[in-house]
Scaffold this active site. Structure first.
Site: not given
Ligand code: DQA
Length: 157
Positions: A13-14, A21, A26, A77, A80, A101, A103, A110
């Site tokens: 998501p997002n 964003r 990011y 990835n 959240a 995985e 990020h 964070r």
């Molecule tokens: C994320 C880190 C997560 O904590 C966050 O909710 C994201 C992006 C990252 O790519 O840094 O949406 O996965």
């Protein structure tokens, strides 16, 4: 029959908002830029990429299940859902191939709620905090794992 050289690159998501964003966290690269980077990286490694993004937890679960039939490995990835989804962990545990995985941000620098990852309980490796370059590094890491299990591992748990 799963294609050993096919890697699902799954985004949660997002991440469709990458580039606009919270750019201080990011960066300015978009998800389309990430897809281009993944395709450029995958070619010389002999990998075929299936690149996807969803805002929905169940869709991620469906895609991980689909990967069992269609892919040799997963770069994930989960955004959240990383920090919340037992369902996603269970789906990953039913997948037999390597999982990396990713990020973009350094989740450990964070908020505390980002310090726990359900995905990490199953992942063979984690790329975190090096920006979108982490996707390319994840593909480089997963390529040799598609032929042989990661060092020190004879069976996946
Ligand atoms: C994320 C880190 C997560 O904590 C966050 O909710 C994201 C992006 C990252 O790519 O840094 O949406 O996965």
């Amino acid at each position: 029959m799963a294609q050993a050289t096919t890697v699902f690159v799954l985004n949660g998501p997002n991440l469709n908002l990458l580039g606009t964003r919270e750019p201080g966290i990011y960066g300015r690269e978009t998800l389309a830029d990430v897809e281009t980077l993944c395709r450029k990286t995958a070619g010389p490694l002999g990998l075929r990429i299936d690149f996807r993004q969803t805002n929905h937890e169940g869709v991620l679960v469906d895609w991980v299940q689909e990967a069992a039939a269609q892919a040799g490995g997963i770069v994930l990835n989960a955004a959240a859902y990383t920090h919340t989804s037992v369902a996603l962990l269970d789906a990953l545990r039913a997948f037999d191939g390597p999982v990396i995985e990713v990020h973009v941000s350094n989740v450990y620098a964070r908020e505390p709620f980002r310090h726990h990852s359900y995905v990490s309980a199953r992942a063979d490796g984690v790329m975190c905090g090096v920006g979108v370059a982490g996707y390319a590094l994840a593909l480089e890491a997963i390529a040799p794992m598609l032929d042989a299990p990661p060092a020190g591992k004879t069976t996946r748990q």
